[in-house]
Write a protein that holds these residues in place. Structure first.
Motif, PDB file in Angstrom:
ATOM      1  N   UNK A   1       0.803  -1.223   0.000  1.00  0.00           N
ATOM      2  CA  UNK A   1       0.000   0.000   0.000  1.00  0.00           C
ATOM      3  C   UNK A   1       0.838   1.276   0.000  1.00  0.00           C
ATOM      4  N   UNK A   2       2.157   1.146  -0.174  1.00  0.00           N
ATOM      5  CA  UNK A   2       3.013   2.329  -0.210  1.00  0.00           C
ATOM      6  C   UNK A   2       2.906   3.065  -1.546  1.00  0.00           C
ATOM      7  N   UNK A   3       2.447   2.361  -2.565  1.00  0.00           N
ATOM      8  CA  UNK A   3       2.365   2.913  -3.917  1.00  0.00           C
ATOM      9  C   UNK A   3       0.958   2.680  -4.457  1.00  0.00           C
ATOM     10  N   UNK A   4       0.453   3.652  -5.198  1.00  0.00           N
ATOM     11  CA  UNK A   4      -0.827   3.479  -5.884  1.00  0.00           C
ATOM     12  C   UNK A   4      -0.566   2.864  -7.258  1.00  0.00           C
ATOM     13  N   UNK A   5      -1.375   1.882  -7.623  1.00  0.00           N
ATOM     14  CA  UNK A   5      -1.184   1.204  -8.903  1.00  0.00           C
ATOM     15  C   UNK A   5      -2.413   1.366  -9.791  1.00  0.00           C
ATOM     16  N   UNK A   6      -2.141   1.556 -11.082  1.00  0.00           N
ATOM     17  CA  UNK A   6      -3.186   1.575 -12.098  1.00  0.00           C
ATOM     18  C   UNK A   6      -2.809   0.536 -13.145  1.00  0.00           C
TER      19      UNK A   6
END
Length: 285
Positions: free
Chosen positions: A55-60
């Protein structure tokens, strides 16, 4: 949110991981988010990145690969930052780089975008990090490797110091620190460009709208570009020259004579075919 860092991943787990980690390595006096867009990678790089960063990075996750510009735009549509950093997945951010450029942008409200000194893996300057806008004349000298003493024809701004701060025309898409207000005014990346030329086009629109483009040579990143001697994929060569055509047609064809346009288009076509032919004889590495 102060800064949104946007990174497009395409089957580059290790490179993307190292890029993100180079940001996490330091503390910052501002809030930030990292958004990684996966351009429909055919390997497991997306799932591995998600497992590694959680959850440290947002992913698309894109359902299809529509190119670098389209990938970045997906993140720009959801970015919360007052500033946006477009960052290549094959870069390493040095200490104080983001902090220094953020501080510079805060103190200069007329600056729309800032870049830094971009070093190749061998320590040499990536000349794309400080450029003039391409035009018929300087492109002719550059493409045919013809030396010129005229500053007006110096596309790569070779005579300007690498370690100073000054206004230029064009940054590299590997590192573009952009004021969101400027982006909202001029629009996001032009998705007509697949993976070349979108940075030049965006800088052109930002400057045309009255914002300054700054080269901040006191701070650095490393760009792990592939060596020019390596054999390239034919699609990449094609997209490089197609970007030339798209950019010229969009920004310069209306101000040139008909015969000039024909010569430019024919020249781009010939160079593309020649480069594709020569590439067939290069060894893979």
């Amino acid at each position: 949110m102060d800064l949104s860092v946007v990174i497009v991943n395409y089957q580059t787990f290790e490179l993307t991981k190292n890029t993100v980690n180079s940001i996490f390595e330091y503390d910052y006096p501002f809030s930030y988010e990292i958004i990684v867009v996966d351009n429909a990678s055919a390997d497991d790089s997306l799932s591995k990145l998600q497992d590694y960063f959680k959850d440290k990075v947002k992913f698309i996750a894109s359902s299809e690969n529509r190119g670098f510009a389209a990938g970045n735009n997906q993140a720009l549509n959801v970015a919360n930052g007052r500033y946006v950093l477009l960052l290549n997945s094959d870069t390493i951010v040095w200490e104080n780089t983001l902090e220094n450029i953020y501080d510079y942008m805060e103190k200069h409200s007329d600056v729309g975008a800032t870049g830094c000194r971009v070093l190749l893996e061998n320590g040499e300057l990536d000349k794309a990090c400080k450029r003039s806008f391409p035009n018929v004349k300087n492109s002719f000298f550059r493409l045919f490797h013809i030396p010129t003493k005229s500053e007006d024809d110096n596309y790569n701004l070779d005579k300007l110091p690498d370690g100073e701060v000054y206004e230029i025309d064009c940054l590299t898409g590997a590192f573009m620190f952009i004021r969101k207000e400027a982006l909202d005014e001029v629009g996001f990346l032009d998705e007509t460009f697949f993976m070349y030329g979108e940075d030049i086009d965006l800088c052109y629109r930002i400057k045309k709208a009255g914002w300054k483009i700054i080269y901040y040579g006191k701070s650095k990143i490393t760009h792990l570009k592939g060596a020019s001697s390596k054999k390239q994929k034919s699609k990449l060569i094609y997209e490089f020259y197609r970007a030339m055509y798209v950019y010229y047609k969009k920004h310069h064809s209306h101000e040139s004579f008909f015969i000039t346009n024909i010569v430019v288009y024919f020249g781009i076509f010939v160079l593309c075919v020649l480069k594709l032919f020569l590439n067939l004889f290069k060894k893979k590495s």
